[in-house]
Design an enzyme around this catalytic site. Structure first.
Site, PDB file in Angstrom:
ATOM      1  N   ASP A 251       0.927 -14.814  12.410  1.00  0.00           N
ATOM      2  CA  ASP A 251      -0.115 -15.469  11.623  1.00  0.00           C
ATOM      3  C   ASP A 251      -1.027 -14.374  11.067  1.00  0.00           C
ATOM      4  O   ASP A 251      -1.788 -13.738  11.814  1.00  0.00           O
ATOM      5  CB  ASP A 251      -0.911 -16.430  12.519  1.00  0.00           C
TER       6      ASP A 251
ATOM      7  N   GLU B 143       0.822  -1.204   0.000  1.00  0.00           N
ATOM      8  CA  GLU B 143       0.000   0.000   0.000  1.00  0.00           C
ATOM      9  C   GLU B 143       0.857   1.256   0.000  1.00  0.00           C
ATOM     10  O   GLU B 143       1.409   1.646   1.037  1.00  0.00           O
ATOM     11  CB  GLU B 143      -0.939   0.008   1.212  1.00  0.00           C
TER      12      GLU B 143
ATOM     13  N   LYS C 135      -9.365 -16.009  14.990  1.00  0.00           N
ATOM     14  CA  LYS C 135      -9.322 -15.497  13.618  1.00  0.00           C
ATOM     15  C   LYS C 135     -10.647 -14.930  13.118  1.00  0.00           C
ATOM     16  O   LYS C 135     -10.918 -14.906  11.920  1.00  0.00           O
ATOM     17  CB  LYS C 135      -8.793 -16.573  12.653  1.00  0.00           C
TER      18      LYS C 135
ATOM     19  N   HIS D 133      -2.225  10.632  -1.185  1.00  0.00           N
ATOM     20  CA  HIS D 133      -2.385   9.377  -1.921  1.00  0.00           C
ATOM     21  C   HIS D 133      -2.036   9.564  -3.378  1.00  0.00           C
ATOM     22  O   HIS D 133      -1.382   8.729  -3.984  1.00  0.00           O
ATOM     23  CB  HIS D 133      -3.807   8.842  -1.764  1.00  0.00           C
TER      24      HIS D 133
END
Ligand code: ADP
Length: 424
Positions: A312, A107, A237, A408
């Site tokens: 993870d 990003e 998760k 951006h």
């Protein structure tokens, strides 16, 4: 059929055997090295797709380890750019240290923005970071004959707590049982176990401990059947209210005291507009959406940090819940703080063993110390909280001052950010 692979001809014969369906991709002969098996898989894929996998196949990973422990049907790597932010001054419980924080992301503008946050934090004297070792949870689910048996079962668990502890803690010297929380739903019982797991994130450790308790104690003595070791009340998760309220892994608290000068010069915001924007966007907006993340973008920073340090990545969902708070303080300043209730994190086990991720952890000076199990991961959590705060601070300031879109456009639309220099 044993085909010699000391030459290219041998490899080609094996590739053709896979193409003809005579050999399975996951069942290539064990006498081949892991690198040779990966090459056969790549050549097979190249042949059936007509594409080349030059980049996928170019890496410095320990192939035996990566394919044996981390990724079956190994063919190579997916490369993700790694950058560095900082220095970030993190004032933790035991260490006050300025460090560079590696982050892996695709990003554009993210690291430049976090850097601006780090610069404001430096000007403000550092980010104060504190971590609670809440513990890793696992909640096996059991089937009983009805509510009376469910009640008897929970009574048995409470009466046998010490024996359960002994069996659970016998599975690892780092595993310590903190609590067992029962929930009855008719003929279904959940036992939500919570463990301290030293420097490990602890999901394997907690699962193994629960498995031993169920097999060696609960089932033989009660006859109550365990339907699944993970009964989903863990909750692993998936963002969930129970983890938000009770915590999971590490619960992280960070704050920075921003003076009127830092708000004006470094962040270019009006204090009252900053507070108002936070209230309407992060707080009311999240209520209007029924969201569990009362923040702007923890997930961006958590994901980049998790990839860089071998966590993870599937834990980003729960790991990015949390609340950002901005409150007015004396002399036109603001107290900017964050709370992250559910961050599974480790400095041993899982992806932390990979070479690039170990290097990133070394940069952060968080190699586990056998004399102080758990301390390295607590420090890692302090740093994660600090860098999340830096990213959150910078983005919210940019939204308040209205220069988000222009940043951006400049940074994520092809401008060379190395040549561009730091943001003003
Ligand atoms: P997890 O439980 O986080 O999924 P693992 O299954 O790999 O990860 O467990 C961690 C392993 O690392 C265990 O085998 C444990 O004995 C070992 N270990 C070595 N040092 C430590 C430490 N300081 N803290 C926790 N575990 C450690």
């Amino acid at each position: 059929m044993k085909i010699a692979v000391s030459n290219r001809d041998g490899l080609d014969k094996l590739v053709q055997a896979v193409v003809r369906g005579e050999m399975r991709l996951h069942a290539l002969p064990k006498y081949l090295s892991a690198a040779e098996r990966a090459e056969i898989r790549r050549q097979f894929l190249e042949e059936i797709s007509g594409e080349t996998l030059k980049h996928v196949g170019t890496h410095s990973l320990d192939t035996e380890r990566a394919s044996g422990r981390h990724c079956e049907n190994f063919v190579g790597v997916a490369q993700i750019p790694l950058g560095v932010t900082g220095p970030l001054r993190v004032r933790g419980r035991d260490r006050d240290q300025s460090i560079y924080v590696p982050l892996a992301t695709t990003e554009g503008a993210l690291l430049a923005s976090i850097n601006r946050g780090c610069s404001a934090i430096r000007a403000a004297g550092g980010v104060v970071s504190r971590v609670e070792d809440v513990g890793m949870t696992r909640a096996p689910v059991f089937r009983t004959g009805g509510i009376a048996e469910s009640e008897d079962f929970v009574t048995w668990v409470e009466a046998n707590h010490d024996r359960i502890r002994e069996v659970a803690e016998g599975t690892s010297r780092f595993c310590k049982l903190k609590e067992i929380r029962p929930t009855i739903m008719g003929s279904t019982v959940y036992l939500r176990f919570r463990f301290a797991t030293g420097d490990a994130m602890g999901m394997n450790m907690a699962t193994i401990a629960c498995d031993r308790v169920v097999r060696n104690l609960i089932y033989p003595e009660t006859g109550i059947e365990c339907v699944a070791l993970s009964g989903n009340q863990c909750v692993d998760k998936k963002p969930a209210a129970i983890n938000f309220l009770e915590g999971r892994g590490k619960r992280i608290h960070c704050e920075v005291r921003l003076s009127a000068e830092v708000l004006r010069k470094n962040l270019k915001v009006n204090r009252d507009a900053f507070v108002d924007m936070q209230y309407r966007k992060n707080l009311l907006g999240s209520i209007a959406a029924g969201a569990l993340g009362f923040n702007a973008h923890y997930a961006n920073i958590v994901a980049a940090f998790f990839i860089a340090t071998g966590q993870d990545v599937a834990h980003v969902g729960e790991g990015s819940m949390g609340v950002t708070m901005i409150e007015p303080i004396e002399d036109g300043g603001a107290l900017f703080s964050i709370m992250m209730p559910d961050v599974p994190l480790g400095t041993v086990g899982g992806g932390t063993a990979l070479d690039t991720q170990r290097e990133a952890l070394s940069l952060l000076d968080v190699d586990p110390d056998p004399a102080q199990p758990g301390a390295a991961t607590m420090r890692l959590a302090e740093i994660l909280g600090g860098i999340v705060l830096a990213g959150e601070l910078s983005l919210l300031a940019a939204i308040t001052s209205g220069d988000l879109t222009s940043a951006h456009e400049r940074l994520a639309r092809g401008v060379d950010t190395d040549k561009q220099g730091p943001r003003p």
